[in-house]
Scaffold this motif. Sequence first.
Motif, PDB file in Angstrom:
ATOM      1  N   LYS A 253     -57.902 -64.588   5.726  1.00 15.64           N
ATOM      2  CA  LYS A 253     -58.013 -65.871   5.024  1.00 15.64           C
ATOM      3  C   LYS A 253     -56.815 -66.773   5.315  1.00 15.64           C
ATOM      4  O   LYS A 253     -55.795 -66.326   5.812  1.00 15.64           O
ATOM      5  CB  LYS A 253     -58.133 -65.618   3.521  1.00 15.64           C
ATOM      6  N   LYS A 254     -56.988 -68.045   4.948  1.00 16.84           N
ATOM      7  CA  LYS A 254     -55.883 -69.000   5.140  1.00 16.84           C
ATOM      8  C   LYS A 254     -54.836 -68.776   4.038  1.00 16.84           C
ATOM      9  O   LYS A 254     -55.146 -68.172   3.024  1.00 16.84           O
ATOM     10  CB  LYS A 254     -56.430 -70.419   5.047  1.00 16.84           C
TER      11      LYS A 254
ATOM     12  N   LEU B 174     -54.174 -66.058  14.284  1.00 17.61           N
ATOM     13  CA  LEU B 174     -55.140 -67.001  14.854  1.00 17.61           C
ATOM     14  C   LEU B 174     -56.015 -66.311  15.910  1.00 17.61           C
ATOM     15  O   LEU B 174     -57.245 -66.434  15.913  1.00 17.61           O
ATOM     16  CB  LEU B 174     -54.386 -68.185  15.473  1.00 17.61           C
TER      17      LEU B 174
ATOM     18  N   ASN C 117     -62.752 -62.255   8.553  1.00 17.23           N
ATOM     19  CA  ASN C 117     -61.605 -63.101   8.928  1.00 17.23           C
ATOM     20  C   ASN C 117     -60.420 -62.886   7.993  1.00 17.23           C
ATOM     21  O   ASN C 117     -60.602 -62.530   6.822  1.00 17.23           O
ATOM     22  CB  ASN C 117     -61.984 -64.580   8.854  1.00 17.23           C
TER      23      ASN C 117
ATOM     24  N   ALA D 108     -52.315 -63.473   2.635  1.00 14.17           N
ATOM     25  CA  ALA D 108     -53.609 -63.509   3.335  1.00 14.17           C
ATOM     26  C   ALA D 108     -53.944 -62.133   3.915  1.00 14.17           C
ATOM     27  O   ALA D 108     -55.084 -61.662   3.818  1.00 14.17           O
ATOM     28  CB  ALA D 108     -53.548 -64.549   4.455  1.00 14.17           C
TER      29      ALA D 108
ATOM     30  N   GLU E 164     -48.252 -66.002  12.994  1.00  7.27           N
ATOM     31  CA  GLU E 164     -49.376 -66.945  12.821  1.00  7.27           C
ATOM     32  C   GLU E 164     -50.260 -67.002  14.056  1.00  7.27           C
ATOM     33  O   GLU E 164     -51.482 -67.077  13.982  1.00  7.27           O
ATOM     34  CB  GLU E 164     -48.851 -68.323  12.462  1.00  7.27           C
TER      35      GLU E 164
ATOM     36  N   ASN F 215     -58.458 -64.005  14.310  1.00  6.25           N
ATOM     37  CA  ASN F 215     -59.582 -64.729  13.706  1.00  6.25           C
ATOM     38  C   ASN F 215     -60.560 -65.251  14.756  1.00  6.25           C
ATOM     39  O   ASN F 215     -61.776 -65.234  14.538  1.00  6.25           O
ATOM     40  CB  ASN F 215     -59.067 -65.870  12.827  1.00  6.25           C
TER      41      ASN F 215
END
Length: 404
Positions: free
Chosen positions: A305-306, A193, A303, A312, A189, A196
């Motif tokens: 995606k969430k 992050l 990006n 994702a 994660e 992104n």
Amino acid sequence: MAKKIFKPLKASEKINKILKNHYLKAKYLPTLGKFFGYKTAWITSGAPVELLRAFGIEPVYPENYGAICGARKVSPSLCQVAENRGYSLDLCSYAKSNLGSIWNPKESPFNGLPRPDLLVVCNNICGTVLKWYETLSREFNIPLFIIDTPFITGEPQPWQIQYVAKQIEKLAIELEKFFRKKLDLNRLEKVILLANETVDLWKGIRNFAKNKPSPVNVTDLFINLGPMVVLRGTEVARDFYEEVYREVEERYKAGVPAVEGEKYRLVWDNIPIWYGLYRFYGYFAERGAVFVTDSYTGGWAVNIKKGPPFYALAETYAGVFLNRDLEFRKNQLQSFIEEFSADGFVMHSNRSCKAYSFVQEEIRRQIMRSLGVPGLIVDADMTDSRLYSEETVLNRVQAFLESL
Ligand code: SF4
């Protein structure tokens, strides 16, 4: 010869050091980090690298290396090495530069790439990469992990994303076995992050070109793309693009143009002509033509995606530009022309990259008809200058610019 009349960004001076450090790290990690289980992987540009970074793998991109070979003008001789072993002149010159560098490291930048421990390939960019990586797997006798993406016609369907997500999950399980350690989801994660945050900066840098005059030329994007690709998901990349962003913002606020006397605004389509970064793009700049945006570096302005990380990642990587139909690509180019107030567009029919080049003529016709904006196709190759006739190409460019 064209003068260097566009001014490279100061931040670009750091690129060499950043890339050198990256390659050094990749080279020594497997030895130094042996006790910690660190490894080096060769990976295609469209593969979900965030997963590898979460395992502590240093990813190395043979395609990026091909671009370096092109910019340093050593591709023709490296391609020749591969051709001497039976590889066709018509194959992708990134693949042949990479293979040539393995078989003739002494004449290759950085004496060739650091040897990989494993290979990860995703066929969302083309089918060539499958055969290329199979050759690498045989050459080094190391495992090859494949992610298969269905070609997306229209909008991506949930079953297509699910199909890719399952494979990413399976890759994570395989890597856990390979490394004998569990995937750290928190680390994954964090990498996503960082990726992104870097993408947001990249988008911001590109968007400055919507202003008149544009503070960025496409050559700035090409030259500064390296860390975006090879160091995606790291602090090094995020910090570098913060600096690039600040510099472009200063240019914008001070009204400094990327190209003196901006007269024409153009959009570029396809991989750059790497050996022509100054001569070819300088020819345009000398005539007041700035490339305000492009489809190639735009591929990294997307990006993740969430949502659940495997899904994702699947959604992002299955949806890449080269895995989309003609309609998607036409609409994207059209929106670039409108949003960046372009007067025309130039498409590089790239002998190496069939996946990119085949549909260009149809897209050109449709856009010229719908927007009434002229488009030019130039024949070349991204790294192999044996397939480029400068005089013929520049004559066509001159006629095109005169018609704007
Ligand atoms: S054929 Fe095109 S997409 Fe495939 S590796 Fe070569 S340049 Fe990349």
